[in-house]
Design an enzyme around this catalytic site. Structure first.
Site, PDB file in Angstrom:
ATOM      1  N   ILE A 234       4.530  65.281  10.674  1.00 54.93           N
ATOM      2  CA  ILE A 234       3.791  66.003   9.643  1.00 54.93           C
ATOM      3  C   ILE A 234       2.309  65.660   9.744  1.00 54.93           C
ATOM      4  O   ILE A 234       1.925  64.491   9.653  1.00 54.93           O
ATOM      5  CB  ILE A 234       4.325  65.664   8.233  1.00 54.93           C
ATOM      6  N   LYS A 235       1.512  66.689   9.927  1.00 57.34           N
ATOM      7  CA  LYS A 235       0.066  66.517  10.101  1.00 57.34           C
ATOM      8  C   LYS A 235      -0.624  66.676   8.745  1.00 57.34           C
ATOM      9  O   LYS A 235      -0.488  67.712   8.087  1.00 57.34           O
ATOM     10  CB  LYS A 235      -0.445  67.559  11.096  1.00 57.34           C
ATOM     11  N   ILE A 236      -1.361  65.637   8.356  1.00 55.87           N
ATOM     12  CA  ILE A 236      -1.915  65.549   7.009  1.00 55.87           C
ATOM     13  C   ILE A 236      -3.416  65.300   7.074  1.00 55.87           C
ATOM     14  O   ILE A 236      -3.869  64.461   7.872  1.00 55.87           O
ATOM     15  CB  ILE A 236      -1.210  64.412   6.235  1.00 55.87           C
TER      16      ILE A 236
ATOM     17  N   VAL B  31       3.053  69.339  12.988  1.00 52.85           N
ATOM     18  CA  VAL B  31       3.034  70.558  12.187  1.00 52.85           C
ATOM     19  C   VAL B  31       2.223  70.255  10.927  1.00 52.85           C
ATOM     20  O   VAL B  31       2.553  69.340  10.171  1.00 52.85           O
ATOM     21  CB  VAL B  31       4.457  71.005  11.803  1.00 52.85           C
TER      22      VAL B  31
END
Length: 223
Positions: free
Chosen positions: A84-86, A58
């Protein structure tokens, strides 16, 4: 090499999941907006996870460390299983380091070089996403870059997993597997292309035709 489906389309995800060879899903704001600009992101993410389970990235939309960490905290509050996509930017690396300290899995995205990948790994990224198609768009040779990164990972025994992303065609999937990527996240259309071959279709049709002939002969003999 595991295969993820790279989409936010529920119908496509449902079908891909039903085939039994998908291990996860990746999304991004562009994919979500493409399906329905008014979509309830929380609801869609939870729907996707219910269908597939496993990995689900996400993506945050902040570009500063504090904003990314705040978004990550919010996402984890309603979806504890999220990765968590960063983005691969300096503030993103700082956020990755802090989330790693909290044992929250991260997927550093928009990686185009081995030096970027090294930085993401050293910041504690759980996953590093190389974008193949976009590298090929500027004639950079994505397969070579991916092979280089995978070789470095093997030499040093890095624990982060390499995701081949921005897959444009079945050859990219093959290139990813040959290079040694841990995962390829693939658009639904390309996944379906990977399953098709004209000789498979022709062979199946021949089997069916021969069976029907056999049944017709049996019926004729039995009067």
């Amino acid at each position: 090499m595991e295969l993820y489906v790279d989409t936010a389309n529920i119908g496509h995800i449902r079908h891909a999941a039903s085939l039994g060879f998908i291990s996860g899903v990746t999304t991004n704001p562009s994919l979500l907006a493409k399906e329905d600009p008014s979509v309830d992101v929380k609801q869609r993410i939870l729907e996707i996870h219910e269908l597939v389970g496993g990995h689900l990235s996400v993506e945050v939309i902040s570009t500063d460390t504090k904003g990314m960490l705040n978004e990550a905290e919010e996402i984890i509050s309603w979806f504890p299983q999220a990765t968590i996509k960063i983005p691969m930017i300096p503030d993103g690396l700082a956020a990755t380091k802090e989330l790693s300290r909290q044992n929250i899995p991260t997927n550093v995205t928009l990686v185009f070089s081995t030096t970027q990948a090294l930085a993401a790994n050293n910041a504690g990224a759980s996953y590093v996403s190389f974008f193949m198609g976009r590298l090929d768009d500027i004639a950079s040779g994505s397969a070579q870059v991916l092979e280089e990164a995978c070789e470095i990972w093997d030499i040093h025994g890095f624990e982060s997993l390499i995701i081949a992303a921005s897959i444009r065609h079945p050859a990219h999937v093959v290139d990813s597997a040959l290079a040694g990527a841990d995962i390829a996240t693939v658009p639904y259309k390309v996944l379906m292309q990977c399953l098709k071959h004209p000789l498979t279709d022709a062979g199946l049709q021949a089997f069916l035709d021969d069976y029907n002939k056999m049944q017709a002969e049996k019926k004729k003999l039995n009067g």
